[in-house]
Design a protein around this motif. Structure first.
Motif: not given
Length: 174
Positions: A78-93
């Motif tokens: 969550t912290r890395l997402e705020k910095d734009g370094l990581v994003r989360r996506e729904d798991c397709p499977w």
């Protein structure tokens, strides 16, 4: 049950391990904070993602690789997402899971931080060891990790491993 106290040799080895581990982790964390503005855990998340196909991993798999609880990983991502370094996506499977994805910006930050990190690891650990000791270090900790990940009755069942624990019923994001 009788307590199996450590022998003097075991006590010295244990204390040496703890002192070395804590000092090493502190040195690595300080270097990364000073040069990259992030703790060692965040760097490790970026590094693990960079080593995978398409720079993505299911959150539970990432927690297992890092040997941390899913809730701790969720907080860090969550912290890395705020910095734009990581994003989360729904798991397709798996509709209940999510996937952490290293962004291009995250890859750039990692590439900039890696040389200083590697130099610190080399200077604080490997430059102090002989090649034989490096092999022994790998052998020792491979054996320790293997033993702790197997259900041997002493360390508890594999379900008790950090990445399989949930701190609360609401931590299903990992």
């Amino acid at each position: 049950m009788t307590t199996r106290w450590l022998t003097p040799e075991e006590q010295r080895a244990w204390r040496a391990y703890m002192a070395g581990y804590l000092l090493l982790e502190d040195a690595i964390d300080r270097q990364l904070q000073q040069e990259a503005g992030m703790p060692h855990l965040y760097y490790s998340i970026l590094a693990h993602l960079s080593e995978t196909a398409e720079r993505r991993l299911r959150m539970t798999d990432l927690a297992e690789r890092l040997k941390i609880t899913r809730s701790r990983l969720t907080y860090a991502v969550t912290r890395l997402e705020k910095d734009g370094l990581v994003r989360r996506e729904d798991c397709p499977w798996d509709k209940r899971g999510s996937v952490a994805v290293l962004t291009d910006e995250g890859m750039t930050v990692l590439e900039n931080a890696a040389p200083g990190h590697v130099e610190t690891v080399r200077a604080t650990l490997f430059d102090r060891l002989t090649p034989e000791q490096v092999g022994q270090l790998e052998e020792i900790f491979t054996q320790v990790a293997r033993g702790l990940q197997e259900s041997d009755g002493d360390a508890g069942p594999p379900e008790e491993l950090p990445w399989r624990r949930r701190s609360s019923p609401c931590s299903g994001t990992a």
